[in-house]
Design an enzyme around this catalytic site. Structure first.
Site, PDB file in Angstrom:
ATOM      1  N   SER A  69     -17.788 -32.408  82.567  1.00 16.81           N
ATOM      2  CA  SER A  69     -17.563 -31.643  81.336  1.00 16.81           C
ATOM      3  C   SER A  69     -18.811 -31.007  80.742  1.00 16.81           C
ATOM      4  O   SER A  69     -18.705 -30.130  79.888  1.00 16.81           O
ATOM      5  CB  SER A  69     -16.906 -32.534  80.279  1.00 16.81           C
ATOM      6  OG  SER A  69     -15.578 -32.823  80.638  1.00 16.81           O
ATOM      7  N   SER A  89     -15.265 -29.755  79.703  1.00 23.52           N
ATOM      8  CA  SER A  89     -14.723 -29.605  78.377  1.00 23.52           C
ATOM      9  C   SER A  89     -15.756 -29.254  77.309  1.00 23.52           C
ATOM     10  O   SER A  89     -15.395 -29.054  76.140  1.00 23.52           O
ATOM     11  CB  SER A  89     -14.018 -30.913  77.979  1.00 23.52           C
ATOM     12  OG  SER A  89     -14.933 -32.007  77.934  1.00 23.52           O
ATOM     13  N   LYS A 108     -20.828 -31.168  70.155  1.00 22.78           N
ATOM     14  CA  LYS A 108     -19.452 -31.038  70.610  1.00 22.78           C
ATOM     15  C   LYS A 108     -18.510 -31.811  69.690  1.00 22.78           C
ATOM     16  O   LYS A 108     -18.849 -32.900  69.208  1.00 22.78           O
ATOM     17  CB  LYS A 108     -19.353 -31.561  72.043  1.00 22.78           C
ATOM     18  CG  LYS A 108     -17.992 -31.417  72.698  1.00 22.78           C
ATOM     19  CD  LYS A 108     -18.045 -31.955  74.122  1.00 22.78           C
ATOM     20  CE  LYS A 108     -16.721 -31.844  74.841  1.00 22.78           C
ATOM     21  NZ  LYS A 108     -16.812 -32.339  76.238  1.00 22.78           N
TER      22      LYS A 108
END
Length: 414
Positions: A116, A92, A17
């Site tokens: 997330s 996220s 990420k």
């Protein structure tokens, strides 16, 4: 080729990420402010995966600084759901979950500061663990003692998640929560098989929220009952829980204001308006309000630990409905079964927020699809330090109700 022993992840591709530092590879945090930022060193979790032989193939999208449950950012735009282009990927860690669902790599490093990892995993039909506090070092956390965020393993299967966690876990001096912890073998636990005889599993359909989509409730309730097939006693817990959004807004808001608020003076017009609005709201809280919220966080922790006097594993839906429309406004009410309900935190993911504040492990696994062809996620929560038990229970469920063979239709890759 060098004649050296291969690591347990030798040759396995993985993504990271874009919130997590990667040496020599651009890491933007989803922000125009850091569009050309290239870290000099890997985060500890990334370095450990590389040391185990895994190969970094790319970075995955995030909202700006990870501060939204929808993966959309000024730098990269929106990341669509793997199963339907008109739905969100969640957030996220939306890019990581979509990459897994689409088969771009079998392993992904995500983060989880309030759901997330688990939100996008539920939206896209993959596996994600927010491990116990202190299992995986977070060497970039600016508040090592009050941290809410976790660097997490994400994969298509429970076994791959456990194998990844084995590589990422372990003590590191930069994270005080990791020191002097017993380190079990997570993949060994998953591989052990067996049953859940003697264990109690509690089903909690609500967690301070009033409404759950009918199809999500049916899928998750059926999945919870299925744990009886493995020898566990299954009971239902009443919803004696206060929604955690108000507490979350103060604790997380003040944390993020201290972390990112200094960018507002120079970069406000270039920042995500949703992030700016949240930082502006946090600026109104007083120090006294913050510390009252910190005291309430401790009360929340003690309340949740009391669950495990009655149960070994607590099961909830991961989300109150499947993936939202791709253009959903973060501040708008969430619609469930045709009617507007409440905010995203209160109505869509009230199940994920509490465990970032308490430190309990929470694992999201797929448990079916709704009538629109969208994945449904099931969340397993355990005692702090009992991540291996959660993974073993999830592996038994996966063996009986497999999901990894299902893949989204992707005309782009045909």
């Amino acid at each position: 080729m060098r004649g050296e022993a291969a690591g347990p992840l030798a040759g396995v591709p993985f993504s990271v990420k874009d919130l997590v530092d990667t040496a020599g590879v651009r890491t933007t945090y989803g922000s125009l402010i850091f569009e050309h930022h290239v870290p000099e060193a890997d985060a500890v979790a990334v370095a450990r995966l590389k040391a185990a032989g895994a190969i970094l193939i790319g970075k995955t999208t995030t909202p700006e600084f990870g501060q939204k449950g929808l993966t959309e950012a000024p730098l990269f735009g929106r990341t669509r759901n793997a199963w339907r282009a008109d739905r969100t990927s969640g957030g996220s860690s939306g890019g990581a979950a979509v990459a897994l669902a689409c088969g771009l790599a079998p392993l992904a490093v995500g983060t989880d500061g309030g759901g997330s990892t688990r939100i996008p995993d539920a939206c896209n039909g993959v596996v994600g663990l927010k491990q116990s506090l202190g299992v995986v070092p977070h060497d970039r956390a600016q508040d090592a003692f009050g941290n809410l965020s976790y660097i997490t393993p994400m994969a298509r299967t429970v076994a791959d998640t456990a194998l990844m966690l084995d590589a990422m876990a372990g003590a590191h001096a930069a994270d005080p929560h990791t020191l002097n912890r017993i380190r079990p073998g997570y993949f060994a636990a998953v591989s052990a098989g067996g049953d859940l005889k003697g264990l109690k599993v509690a089903w909690r359909p609500r967690l301070g929220n009033a409404v759950v989509a009918a199809q999500v409730l049916a899928s998750c309730a059926g999945a919870a009952r299925a744990f009886a097939d493995f020898g566990a006693s299954v009971l239902e817990m009443p919803d004696d829980f206060d929604n955690a959004e108000e507490l979350w807004l103060i604790v997380n808001g003040c944390y993020r204001l201290a972390q990112f608020g200094h960018h507002l003076a120079q970069h406000r017009p270039r920042m995500d308006p949703t992030l700016v609005a949240q930082l502006d709201r946090a600026a109104k809280y007083s120090a006294q309000e913050l510390y009252r919220a910190i005291f309430l966080r401790t009360e929340l922790y003690r309340h949740v630990q009391g669950w495990f006097d009655r149960a070994d594993i607590v099961i909830t839906p991961t989300l109150a409905r499947t993936a939202l429309p791709i253009d959903h406004d973060f501040f708008a009410p969430v619609e469930i079964d045709g009617r507007p309900v409440d905010t995203m935190r209160r109505a869509w993911y009230p199940y994920t927020l509490p465990f970032n504040m308490t430190g309990n492990p929470a694992l999201s696994i797929p448990c079916g699809f709704d009538g629109a062809g969208l994945p449904v996620g099931l969340q397993l929560v355990g005692r702090i330090g009992e991540d291996a038990l959660l993974l073993r229970a999830a592996a038994l469920f996966e063996a009986a109700h497999p999901w990894a063979h299902r893949r989204p239709a992707l005309p782009e890759s045909a």
